[in-house]
Design a protein around this motif. Structure first.
Motif: not given
Length: 902
Positions: A391-418
């Motif tokens: 019974d698992l329905n969602n996921g999220a991922l964030v990737a940060l360049d820790y030397q620069t503080g830049e967010l390079v990938a950002y998925v707040g939930s699976a399939d925003y337009y579902s």
């Protein structure tokens, strides 16, 4: 003698003196009054000198939308701005809508002079009590958005000046538009100015956007919810909060914050004197009934953004820069026509979306194999197949360049337009930036980091992994219900043991760790914690974006760089609106040595020779295993499954095009915070998030150079006893450990003048400083004499060698602790030795473990083989959404990731 003379002689002498004093006092007060008045007038003149004329309220500039690009500036992600705005006159606005707005935003609007001194005083008292809130009137909000200089509004260093000018300008605006008609004009301008979410500006556009209605057609509940939106339109956005029913209807659930705020508006309207314009148009019964009215939205057309959760993050960050802290929108933002180059790497973003969808969406698809193939995966891997029944329905991922503080990938939930209507899967909700989730054991590194940085512990400090009552019946246990006796901090963190983590928290103090975690980048939901020692187990909610930032601080040798989504912003004329983002030097918030020690501990979690459970999630590199750290966390009731870690640190010369110093966080769970794991159908972080974390990193780092983890050269290395962390006994084998200079152990295990037997409990670590710890330890020793498997302690847990019955890297022994009978018997021969910590270059050096018997080298520990026997499920703790001020008798959250068969 005249009469006057006689009267003067009869008058008491003191009376004339008092008179003179009275005159002096009166003159002084009068002078001070004059000076005060002059100061007020002078201050007013200075502050109002450069203010915009209030008559500018009637001026209107056509909107120009802003465009958002990826980091290359070539790929358009989205457009936003005043795309939906329709001007409405005061007479066209329903009186009840105006009453609803004043009820929630400014109850004194019709009578105040532009600001409300009583509200400001009350807000100040609340701020002193730690419950900060706003006190701005409707007029002040309008002034801030339309009639103050944008640079002043956005400056964090001129808050007092801005507030004073805001009040002065509000008074001037009220004077410029006097009387009832003036108030009507101000109200109309406010309702036309407001941002209501869903790219809608002005109340008329909001009514059309959300309900496809004219203002006069709105229901009472719809009126109230529109009035509730301006406080936080991005977060309260009705479309973002809606779920889709089976028939395609969009409905905002009754338990969302915006619906609860709507009900507050209706309650306020029911109070006497709040319905100034609508008067008796609605009864109290009708207002109460409107709280049960479902929030049904009109069908929405899709203007699809790329990386939509990230675009919202960009918009929020830009609003803070342009409009000021806490301001959701302003004229400069909505009409600026900005061109925004963001930090997003489109290739990494697409990979992140694929891996999040593989875990969250594919198992729920009617044909999982076909869905996986559509995402580009050749086959349905076994771990994905196992999720089909979960019974698992969602996921999220964030990737940060820790030397620069830049967010390079950002998925707040699976399939925003579902168009899913499943409450467990709310695709528009941004878990990364807006979701407060329990990190579970993913928080443990920061507990130990604080102790190491404080100098109160090292990676070799011994804690007894023994069931203990820490007070008020708080008796945490490990996920597998085993008690391993003496363990070092390194093993306690690598294998995510709960009891040593709680003891480390007791040493460092909960309040201190709470405060230090903020230095690393974590932001808490509240200003303090009442979790007690259970705070060690990650029970306080954090946002994933902040947690990955804190991991980035650790990866970056203790330098905090924060995070950003924006590289550059230019205005409509191509000029820089703000200084472009440059690589920050970072703030040194923890010593490089402490950060390096924690990095060396977590690095072994991707080394299968050291940690056979998590080690199978190693990241591929050009020459084998890529240097990387990993820590997982499963919270109470397995509602939140987490995996966090980072790869090595490239230098500028060695950083190829499109290569980053990545810190990556992955979350899986249900959007509505319902349980994903039950005793009959368990699922843990090691079943899901670890695969997503590994898969994403393996894909995006393919072809990248292998960079070492940042471990400072100032660290020293020394051999220690595997159990106590002391110097090994003469002639006995030790394991290598890293230390900050001057912190390596001086005491030695020994049978003549050294530490052994009962002396281990009395002299090593912190056990003897806590009577309840020592009592539990001695009980464990008595049970351990009867052998592994002996059950006892407050939670009926079983004695075990480290790590368990199958994996004993230091032998089937508890080391010097159990040699008190003779204190001269040699230590048992280990079955194998773990590989040493990677060196500063991230490479494991050749290593031969000396044999305790001197008969030859002991082998390195083999990879772990799964046991065929059925795992005994870890106990499921009761839900504890709000930790109690003192440790609760409710079973503690356990980190089920520590169970190797999970």
């Amino acid at each position: 003698m005249t009469a006057a003379t006689r009267r003067a002689q009869r008058r008491p002498a003191g009376r004339s003196t008092l008179g003179r004093i009275a005159i002096v006092v009166f003159a002084t007060v009068a002078a001070l009054g004059v000076l005060g008045a002059l100061a007020v007038v002078g201050g007013y003149m200075v502050l109002s000198a450069d203010l915009i004329s209030p008559k500018a309220l009637r001026e209107f500039r056509p909107a120009e939308e802003s465009i958002v690009y990826d980091r290359t500036g070539q790929h358009e992600l989205a457009r936003f701005g005043e795309l939906k705005r329709e001007i409405v006159t005061f007479e066209d606005i329903p009186p009840i809508l105006i009453d609803a707005t004043t009820a929630i935003e400014d109850k004194t609007f019709w009578t105040n002079s532009g600001f409300d001194p009583a509200a400001i005083a009350a807000a100040g008292l609340d701020a002193i009590r730690g419950n900060a809130r706003g006190a701005s009137t409707i007029t002040q909000q309008l002034v801030r958005a339309r009639l103050l200089d944008g640079d002043l509004v956005q400056s964090k260093d001129r808050t007092v000046e801005r507030k004073l000018k805001e009040i002065i300008q509000s008074v001037r605006l009220t004077q410029t538009f006097p009387g009832l008609n003036g108030k009507k004009e101000i109200m109309a301008a406010y309702l036309n100015q407001n941002f209501y979410g869903n790219n809608s500006y002005g109340v008329k556009a909001a009514a059309r956007s959300y309900f496809d209605k004219e203002l006069a057609e709105l229901t009472l509940g719809e009126v109230a919810i529109l009035a509730a939106l301006p406080q936080s339109p991005s977060n309260y956005d009705l479309v973002r909060n809606a779920v889709e029913r089976d028939d395609g209807t969009l409905v905002v659930p009754a338990d969302t914050e915006i619906v609860r705020r709507r009900n507050v508006v209706l309650d306020l309207l029911a109070q006497p004197g709040r319905r100034v314009l609508s008067e008796d148009e609605y009864t109290a019964t009708e207002l109460a009934a409107a709280k049960d009215e479902p929030v049904v939205l009109a069908a929405q057309t899709d203007d699809r953004w790329t990386a939509p959760h990230f675009v919202w993050q960009v918009r929020d960050e830009l609003a803070e820069r342009v409009c000021g802290e806490g301001v959701q929108s302003c004229k400069k933002l909505e009409q600026g026509g900005y061109r925004i180059t963001t930090t997003l790497d489109l290739e990494l973003q697409q990979a992140a979306e694929r891996w999040v969808a593989l875990a969250a969406l594919v198992p729920k698809h009617k044909d999982p194999a076909k869905a996986a193939e559509a995402l580009g995966f050749d086959e349905l891997e076994p771990w994905v197949e196992r999720l089909i029944e979960k019974d698992l329905n969602n996921g999220a991922l964030v990737a940060l360049d820790y030397q620069t503080g830049e967010l390079v990938a950002y998925v707040g939930s699976a399939d925003y337009y579902s168009r899913s209507g499943n409450a467990r899967f709310q695709p528009k909700f941004d878990v990364i930036g807006d979701g407060w989730r329990q990190p579970g054991s993913a928080f443990k590194p920061f507990n130990y980091l604080t102790g190491v940085d404080d100098g109160t512990m090292t990676a070799a400090t011994m804690f007894m992994d023994v069931g203990t009552d820490f007070g008020a019946g708080y008796t945490p246990s490990n996920a597998d219900n085993l008690e391993r006796g003496p363990v070092r901090v390194r093993q306690a963190l690598q294998f995510s043991l709960n009891i040593p983590a709680v003891k480390a928290m007791a040493v460092s103090r909960t309040e201190h760790v709470f405060d230090r975690a903020e230095d690393y980048g974590i932001r808490w939901r509240e200003n303090s914690t009442d979790a007690g020692l259970s705070f060690a187990l990650g029970v306080e909610e954090v946002r994933p974006i902040d947690l990955v930032t804190a991991y980035g601080t650790m990866a970056n040798q203790g330098r905090y760089t924060g995070h950003t989504s924006v590289l550059r912003v230019t205005d409509a004329f191509g000029r820089d609106a703000f200084p472009p983002h440059e690589r920050p030097a970072g703030e040194q918030v923890v010593s490089p040595e402490a950060a390096g020690i924690l990095t060396s501990i977590l690095a072994d979690n991707t080394n299968p020779d050291v940690n056979p459970f998590w080690g199978r999630f190693a990241i591929d590199g050009p020459d084998g295993r890529r240097p990387a750290t990993l820590k997982t966390g499963t919270n109470n009731d397995a509602k939140d499954l987490n995996a966090y870690g980072y790869i090595g640190t490239p230098d500028e010369a060695g950083r190829g095009e499109g290569e980053y110093a990545l810190a990556v966080g992955v979350w899986n769970g249900n959007s509505d915070n319902t349980v994903v794991s039950t005793p009959d159908n368990p699922v843990f972080s090691i079943d899901v998030t670890t695969y997503v974390w590994q898969g994403f990193l393996n894909e995006v780092t393919q072809g990248w150079a292998s960079a070492p983890l940042a471990v400072p050269g100032s660290l020293t290395r020394a051999e220690v006893d595997p159990w106590t962390g002391l110097r090994p006994a003469d002639g006995e084998a030790g394991v290598e450990e890293v230390f900050a200079p001057g912190t390596q152990p001086t005491a030695q295990v020994g049978y003549e003048g050294g530490v052994c037997g009962n002396g281990v409990l009395e002299k090593v670590g912190y056990e003897a400083r806590f009577e309840n710890w020592l009592a539990a330890d001695r009980d464990w020793v008595q049970r351990a004499r009867r052998g592994p498997g002996t059950v006892g302690g407050p939670e009926d847990t079983a004695v075990s060698y480290f790590y368990n019955g199958d994996f004993n890297p230091f032998g089937r022994s508890w080391g010097p602790l159990m040699d008190d009978a003779a204190c001269g018997a040699p230590l048992p021969t280990p079955t194998c030795f773990p590989a040493p910590t990677p060196g500063a270059d991230g490479v494991v050096p050749p290593f031969t473990a000396p044999s305790p018997s001197g008969s030859g080298p002991a082998p390195l520990c083999p990879r772990f083989r799964r046991r065929s026997r059925r795992r005994r499920p870890a106990p499921t703790p009761s839900p504890t959404p709000t930790p109690s001020p003192t440790p609760s008798p409710t079973p503690s959250p356990t980190d089920a990731d520590a169970e190797p068969d999970a």
